[in-house]
Design an enzyme around this catalytic site. Structure first.
Site, PDB file in Angstrom:
ATOM      1  N   ARG A  48      -5.909 -12.023  19.967  1.00  9.96           N
ATOM      2  CA  ARG A  48      -6.441 -11.040  19.005  1.00  9.96           C
ATOM      3  C   ARG A  48      -6.973  -9.792  19.708  1.00  9.96           C
ATOM      4  O   ARG A  48      -6.981  -8.709  19.127  1.00  9.96           O
ATOM      5  CB  ARG A  48      -7.523 -11.704  18.120  1.00  9.96           C
ATOM      6  CG  ARG A  48      -8.155 -10.778  17.111  1.00  9.96           C
ATOM      7  CD  ARG A  48      -8.869 -11.488  15.959  1.00  9.96           C
ATOM      8  NE  ARG A  48      -9.614 -12.645  16.368  1.00  9.96           N
ATOM      9  CZ  ARG A  48     -10.787 -12.623  17.016  1.00  9.96           C
ATOM     10  NH1 ARG A  48     -11.364 -11.485  17.293  1.00  9.96           N
ATOM     11  NH2 ARG A  48     -11.378 -13.747  17.371  1.00  9.96           N
ATOM     12  N   TYR A 100       0.078   7.321  -1.158  1.00 15.15           N
ATOM     13  CA  TYR A 100       0.251   5.876  -1.363  1.00 15.15           C
ATOM     14  C   TYR A 100      -0.940   5.306  -2.137  1.00 15.15           C
ATOM     15  O   TYR A 100      -2.089   5.466  -1.705  1.00 15.15           O
ATOM     16  CB  TYR A 100       0.444   5.172  -0.018  1.00 15.15           C
ATOM     17  CG  TYR A 100       0.798   3.731  -0.214  1.00 15.15           C
ATOM     18  CD1 TYR A 100       1.932   3.375  -0.953  1.00 15.15           C
ATOM     19  CD2 TYR A 100       0.001   2.714   0.279  1.00 15.15           C
ATOM     20  CE1 TYR A 100       2.243   2.041  -1.175  1.00 15.15           C
ATOM     21  CE2 TYR A 100       0.318   1.386   0.063  1.00 15.15           C
ATOM     22  CZ  TYR A 100       1.444   1.063  -0.671  1.00 15.15           C
ATOM     23  OH  TYR A 100       1.754  -0.245  -0.895  1.00 15.15           O
ATOM     24  N   ASP A 172      -0.468  10.478   7.305  1.00 15.59           N
ATOM     25  CA  ASP A 172       0.394   9.319   7.048  1.00 15.59           C
ATOM     26  C   ASP A 172       1.826   9.841   7.144  1.00 15.59           C
ATOM     27  O   ASP A 172       2.279  10.613   6.300  1.00 15.59           O
ATOM     28  CB  ASP A 172       0.096   8.740   5.657  1.00 15.59           C
ATOM     29  CG  ASP A 172       0.951   7.520   5.319  1.00 15.59           C
ATOM     30  OD1 ASP A 172       2.035   7.357   5.916  1.00 15.59           O
ATOM     31  OD2 ASP A 172       0.548   6.737   4.438  1.00 15.59           O
ATOM     32  N   LYS A 197       8.287   0.046   7.125  1.00 16.47           N
ATOM     33  CA  LYS A 197       9.369   0.855   6.559  1.00 16.47           C
ATOM     34  C   LYS A 197      10.386   1.227   7.647  1.00 16.47           C
ATOM     35  O   LYS A 197      11.081   0.373   8.146  1.00 16.47           O
ATOM     36  CB  LYS A 197       8.781   2.077   5.853  1.00 16.47           C
ATOM     37  CG  LYS A 197       7.641   1.732   4.887  1.00 16.47           C
ATOM     38  CD  LYS A 197       8.111   0.967   3.688  1.00 16.47           C
ATOM     39  CE  LYS A 197       7.041   0.245   2.885  1.00 16.47           C
ATOM     40  NZ  LYS A 197       5.649   0.448   3.128  1.00 16.47           N
TER      41      LYS A 197
HETATM   42  C1  LIG Z   1       3.373   6.164   2.544  1.00 21.50           C
HETATM   43  C2  LIG Z   1       2.819   4.786   2.726  1.00 21.50           C
HETATM   44  N1  LIG Z   1       1.678   4.621   3.421  1.00 21.50           N
HETATM   45  C3  LIG Z   1       1.132   3.401   3.603  1.00 21.50           C
HETATM   46  C4  LIG Z   1       1.732   2.257   3.096  1.00 21.50           C
HETATM   47  C5  LIG Z   1       1.073   0.931   3.298  1.00 21.50           C
HETATM   48  O1  LIG Z   1       1.769   0.184   4.244  1.00 21.50           O
HETATM   49  P1  LIG Z   1       1.875  -1.427   4.233  1.00 21.50           P
HETATM   50  O2  LIG Z   1       2.587  -1.824   2.982  1.00 21.50           O
HETATM   51  O3  LIG Z   1       2.634  -1.729   5.490  1.00 21.50           O
HETATM   52  O4  LIG Z   1       0.471  -1.950   4.262  1.00 21.50           O
HETATM   53  C6  LIG Z   1       2.931   2.385   2.384  1.00 21.50           C
HETATM   54  C7  LIG Z   1       3.594   1.199   1.811  1.00 21.50           C
HETATM   55  O5  LIG Z   1       4.491   1.287   0.985  1.00 21.50           O
HETATM   56  C8  LIG Z   1       3.480   3.673   2.189  1.00 21.50           C
HETATM   57  O6  LIG Z   1       4.621   3.867   1.495  1.00 21.50           O
END
Ligand SMILES: Cc1ncc(COP(=O)(O)O)c(C=O)c1O
Length: 315
Positions: A48, A100, A172, A197
């Protein structure tokens, strides 16, 4: 070194113990200590805290985002949470009003108990952002292109605005991926990805990452939050993301090509009301996207004429 070359080689040093040229997967949870002083003999003690597969992934994540340090997490949301938990208590954060959805839920359901406050703001409106800044605003969080409306913000302009106010810019970058956009090169301080993704790339791994312009106090605090709260990626997931990164550049080329063809087709379609794709010259963020991205990505959203029934029929 070009991005493609970096993505292929980053984190890919041959294994010193065996000479294997493909990165090994180390599943061990615990590591040898030497007999003289009980200290870890290879720098690792417990999974961890750190582990060799995660270290390889982190060196790749830093390299492809032009960062000096990176941290791998169990999910994009684990990465976002650790970063927010690393901000000083009492901080105010600006979040995008289109982004998101779970990041907004994180803010409404958890920020208060972490000592944070926030406002939602349109990240493509500099005047509103300036007005929304408070003396205790410590971070602007942006997402470009945004999920789901594909809004574009000017990352370099936001970084200057944040820095003038002694705040940081966090981006992001999930929808663009580092193959198309590297926010740190544009002035951002931290880049977050859902590696679930494009970096993973095969819909078979969940992960998240934070890449830092420099491994400063915020990096150390986010790492501490990860180690103690435990949103750590498993070695296998780290290995899968590392493997995904090797093919990121050619995959993104194809995603862009496909998306462009679909967006052009839908934009002319009589039963489509709107196509949100920054590659279309009609997109309000097209010029900024053309400046800060090397191509427009594989994601888009569309509005079908009619209502929910018509949209579901298209699905
Ligand atoms: C633009 C964006 N940021 C953050 C996330 C969150 O990521 P995770 O699903 O891996 O926790 C997503 C998930 O779809 C996303 O599309």
């Amino acid at each position: 070194m070009r991005f493609e070359t970096k993505a292929v080689h980053a984190g890919g040093k041959p294994d010193e113990a065996t000479g294997a040229v493909s990165p090994p997967l180390h599943l061990s949870t615990t590591f040898e200590r030497n007999a003289t002083d009980g200290q870890p003999s290879h720098g690792y003690s417990y999974i961890r805290d750190h582990n060799p597969t995660q270290t390889r992934l982190e060196s790749a994540l830093a390299a492809i985002d032009s960062a000096e340090g990176a941290l791998a997490f169990a999910s994009g949301m684990a990465a976002a949470s650790a970063l927010f938990q690393a901000l000083p208590s009492g901080s105010h954060v600006l979040l995008p009003d289109d982004g998101y959805y779970a990041v907004r839920i994180l803010a409404t359901d958890f920020f208060r108990r972490w000592g944070l406050t926030h406002d939602l703001i349109s990240m493509d409106d500099p005047d509103r952002i300036r007005k929304a800044m408070r003396p205790n605003t410590r971070a602007i969080w942006c997402e470009s292109p945004s999920n789901p409306l594909m809004r574009i913000c000017d990352i370099a302009a936001l970084a200057s605005m944040a820095h003038e106010a002694n705040a940081i810019l966090i981006a992001d970058g999930t929808f663009a991926s580092p193959a198309l956009q590297r926010p740190i090169e544009l002035g951002a301080d931290v880049v977050m990805h859902s590696t679930t993704k494009y970096l993973g790339g095969h819909s078979d791994v969940q992960g998240g990452s934070l890449a830092f312009r420099r491994p400063d106090e915020l990096f150390e605090k986010a790492e501490h939050a990860r180690t103690i709260i435990g949103g750590v990626a498993s070695p296998f997931n780290s290995w899968l993301v590392l493997r995904g990164i090797r093919t990121l550049a050619p995959r993104m080329r194809l995603h862009c090509e496909n998306a462009r063809a679909i967006a052009d087709f839908l934009a002319k379609h009589p039963r489509i009301e709107a196509v949100h794709y920054p590659g279309l010259t009609s997109h309000p963020g097209h010029q900024i996207a053309a400046r800060q991205m090397s191509d427009f990505g594989g994601m888009m959203s569309i509005r079908v004429k009619g209502g929910a029934a018509e949209a579901l029929a298209v699905l």
